[in-house]
Scaffold this active site. Structure first.
Site, PDB file in Angstrom:
ATOM      1  N   GLU A  21     -22.931 -12.630  29.387  1.00 12.56           N
ATOM      2  CA  GLU A  21     -23.163 -11.464  30.560  1.00 12.56           C
ATOM      3  C   GLU A  21     -22.794 -10.070  30.468  1.00 12.56           C
ATOM      4  OE1 GLU A  21     -23.486 -14.789  34.555  1.00 12.56           O
ATOM      5  OE2 GLU A  21     -21.149 -13.860  33.909  1.00 12.56           O
ATOM      6  N   GLU A  41     -27.543 -20.694  33.244  1.00 11.30           N
ATOM      7  CA  GLU A  41     -26.307 -20.997  34.061  1.00 11.30           C
ATOM      8  C   GLU A  41     -27.025 -21.186  35.384  1.00 11.30           C
ATOM      9  OE1 GLU A  41     -23.035 -18.305  34.364  1.00 11.30           O
ATOM     10  OE2 GLU A  41     -22.829 -18.382  32.062  1.00 11.30           O
TER      11      GLU A  41
END
Length: 663
Positions: free
Chosen positions: A185, A265
């Protein structure tokens, strides 16, 4: 024939070698940009995966948890590698015991599971500093997660240790790792340093080879995908149930017009922060979102999903969202597979959805792990052997006194044990990092420089208490100073009176705009705006002392200062011939840490919640000998210090007013 000529033997060996090479050449895991899918050994492939953290699961439970994931219908598990868990000091590596990542990978392969590896170097994972070692901050001006030469040198050194261990486990080399994530991320980080990502890409390629599939993961926000993606790394996204699937995967399509749809995710739960409600996400909602994605042909990894929490104190991290938000000790955020390894309604709902798209493994789901409610254990403050026992208190048998226990000492009375090297003198306070103290606690000691007959304000500059300070004057507890909270106290005293502040690291920031999260007193304390000086600073090695048997191996001490302020309590209990998992509740306690048999089970904070119990795996308990309990209570123990061992966890689902969960 018994005898074989050398030429014939050479031909057989050559044929065997060619067969092995051909088998390995047949193994491939690739992207198919024309059919928008993965290809495994040439055939279209879609994975359904769940995350598990080997660092958060006791090694004796690895097989049980992985087997339950396999029986849930998952083909793949996603595995983080926390850098700071393995390189605890610069150049000091640990891949033994619970840290044996290769043994964990071998076990996943034995059970028929593929692996998606997330080696970082930054992983987030609600883990201390996102997996980055605190010793990086020994260089105060280092710029983490960028092309800063000092940071890249440390990263390169680590990757040259880790990735050669990983390479034999790659699918192309006969292992079960099908893909490897680079960073994590990164688009959410302020730096947006493409040079850093290119450096990582080059390092991963050099150390793992050209065939392994490398990817990134970011949210669906355009700005984050802009900064978190790079040519040569396949871009995937993350989002939770309730998201608009068309918009979410549309965001991936803007950066990857072709290739498989991937949610790396999929959030089956959310985080728990101290002082907020326990997270809860409905099984129906999670299952519906999963089915919608599978109908689109997407590959999915379920995050905050079949993985579990069991971690020693140093590792829980924190978020920074307008304020510092430390996460709870337990990583069970309403997970499909609980921290004790129990299948939940949510897990069976997920399993039902998976069964619509692929066959489930034959056989039943393994049952929940057995639990035992060992009951009450008293931790009493005594200064003499209990009535009826003529031996020293520590020698009285549990047959005479089944809950025999005692308070060992106030923390300030045992600094010689907790800081055997002695204090460091400094004109002004030093940070944990300047002291080379990664975790735990530091005591800052000075004296009042003048008489203070009327209440004077003891204060700290803004953002300089990191993270929580316990203030004692003449060894009497005065109150707390807290990051993003109360930073002043009123005190009175005489010149020369001792002033001690115990500073607690509550976890370095693992997600936020800047993870350079220094700990301790970052600025000087003042008294009525006049700076204090001449400090003695004690970095405490509490974990080390307890792991070496203290205080159970030491003579008991008594204290006359009551039960307010930082103090150690000890006790013992015996199991009735079994060592099953259990949960400890802290009725009337405030905030502190628990060790059993030297194993740090983490932080409790009953006044804040939501977590009211700590999980104790049966693997840390003894059968046939006493189990040693050590509690460091930081604020104040109850009048009758008791612990309650239960067969289930408790959470406080309220948001305010210190409402306690009932038994």
């Amino acid at each position: 024939p018994a005898r074989m000529g050398l030429p014939a033997l050479a031909l057989l060996l050559a044929a065997g070698l060619l067969h092995t090479q051909a088998s390995l050449l047949a193994r491939s895991f690739q992207l198919d940009y024309e059919q928008n899918c993965f290809r495994k050994d040439g055939a279209p492939f879609r994975y359904i995966s769940g995350s598990i953290h080997y660092a958060r699961v006791p090694r004796p439970a690895w097989r049980d948890r992985l087997l339950k994931m396999y029986m849930s219908g998952l083909s793949t598990v996603q595995v983080y590698v926390p850098w700071n868990y393995h390189e605890t000091l610069p150049g000091v590596y640990d891949f033994t015991g619970n840290r044996d990542v290769e043994a964990f990978l071998d076990l996943t392969a034995e059970l028929g599971l593929l692996v998606i590896l997330r080696p970082g170097p930054y992983i987030c994972a609600e883990w201390e500093m996102g997996g980055l070692p605190a010793w990086l901050l020994w260089k105060p001006d280092i710029i983490l997660r960028t092309s800063d030469p000092a940071y890249l040198a440390a990263v390169d050194s680590w990757l040259h240790i880790l990735l050669p261990k990983i390479k034999p486990h790659l699918y192309q080399h006969g292992g079960n790792i099908i893909s490897v994530q680079v960073e994590n991320e990164y688009g959410s980080y302020y730096a947006c340093d493409y040079g850093y990502l290119r450096h990582l890409l080059g390092s991963f390629r050099a150390l793992l080879g050209s065939e392994v599939l490398l990817f990134t993961t970011d949210s669906t926000r355009a700005e984050e995908l802009r900064c978190g993606t790079l040519q040569g790394l396949y871009a995937t996204v993350d989002f939770g149930p309730g998201s608009n699937m068309t918009e979410a995967f549309g965001a991936q399509r803007r950066v990857e017009p072709q290739g498989p749809l991937v949610n790396s995710e999929y959030y089956t739960g959310w985080l728990d922060y101290w002082g907020e409600a326990h997270a809860s996400t409905s099984a129906e909602w999670v299952a519906r979102g999963l089915e919608d994605m599978l109908q689109l042909g997407a590959s999915i990894n379920m995050q905050v999903s079949p993985f579990l929490q069991l971690t020693s104190l140093p590792w829980p991290g924190a978020d920074y969202k307008d304020q510092y938000k430390p996460v709870t000790t337990s990583y069970d955020y309403d997970a499909p597979l609980s921290e004790a390894g129990d299948p939940t309604e949510k897990l069976f709902a997920i399993r039902t959805v998976i069964s619509k798209f692929q066959p489930l493994p034959a056989g039943p789901m393994p049952p929940a792990t057995p639990k035992y409610a060992y009951g009450w254990v008293a931790l009493r403050k005594v200064s003499a052997p209990p009535e009826g026992c003529t031996a020293p208190a520590r020698h009285c048998s549990t047959a005479q006194h089944p809950s025999l226990s005692l308070q060992y000492a106030d923390l300030l009375d045992v600094l010689d044990v907790l800081c055997p090297s002695g204090p460091i003198q400094s004109q002004f306070p030093l940070t944990f990092e300047a002291l080379k103290q990664a975790h735990g606690f530091v005591v800052y000691h000075t004296q009042l420089p003048w008489d203070v007959p009327y209440p004077a304000m003891l204060g700290a500059p803004p953002h300089s208490i990191c993270d929580r300070g316990y203030v004692m004057l003449q060894k009497k507890f005065q109150g707390m100073l807290e990051r993003d909270g109360q930073t002043t106290l009123h005190v009175t005293g005489r010149a020369g009176d001792t002033l001690d502040i115990l500073l607690e690291n509550m976890g370095r920031i693992s997600f936020g705009s800047n993870i350079s999260d220094f700990k301790g007193l970052l600025g000087n304390l003042s008294l009525n705006s006049r700076p204090l000086s001449n400090w003695l600073i004690y970095p405490l090695a509490t974990d080390t002392a307890v792991q070496q048997g203290w205080p159970h191996t030491a003579l008991p001490k008594s204290s006359s200062r009551g039960r307010v302020g930082p103090a150690f309590y000890t006790g013992t209990f015996e199991t009735p011939g079994i060592a099953w998992d259990t949960f400890v509740k802290f009725p009337g306690w405030s905030k502190g840490l628990l060790w059993i048999n030297g194993f740090n089970l983490g932080r409790y904070w009953t006044h804040r919640g939501p977590q009211q119990t700590l999980f104790v795996p049966g693997s840390v308990l003894h059968v046939g000998s006493p189990n040693n309990i050590t509690v460091l209570e930081l604020e104040g123990a109850p009048p009758t210090p008791l612990l309650l061992f239960l067969d289930r966890p408790l959470y406080n689902r309220t948001l305010c007013c210190n409402t306690m969960a009932t038994e």
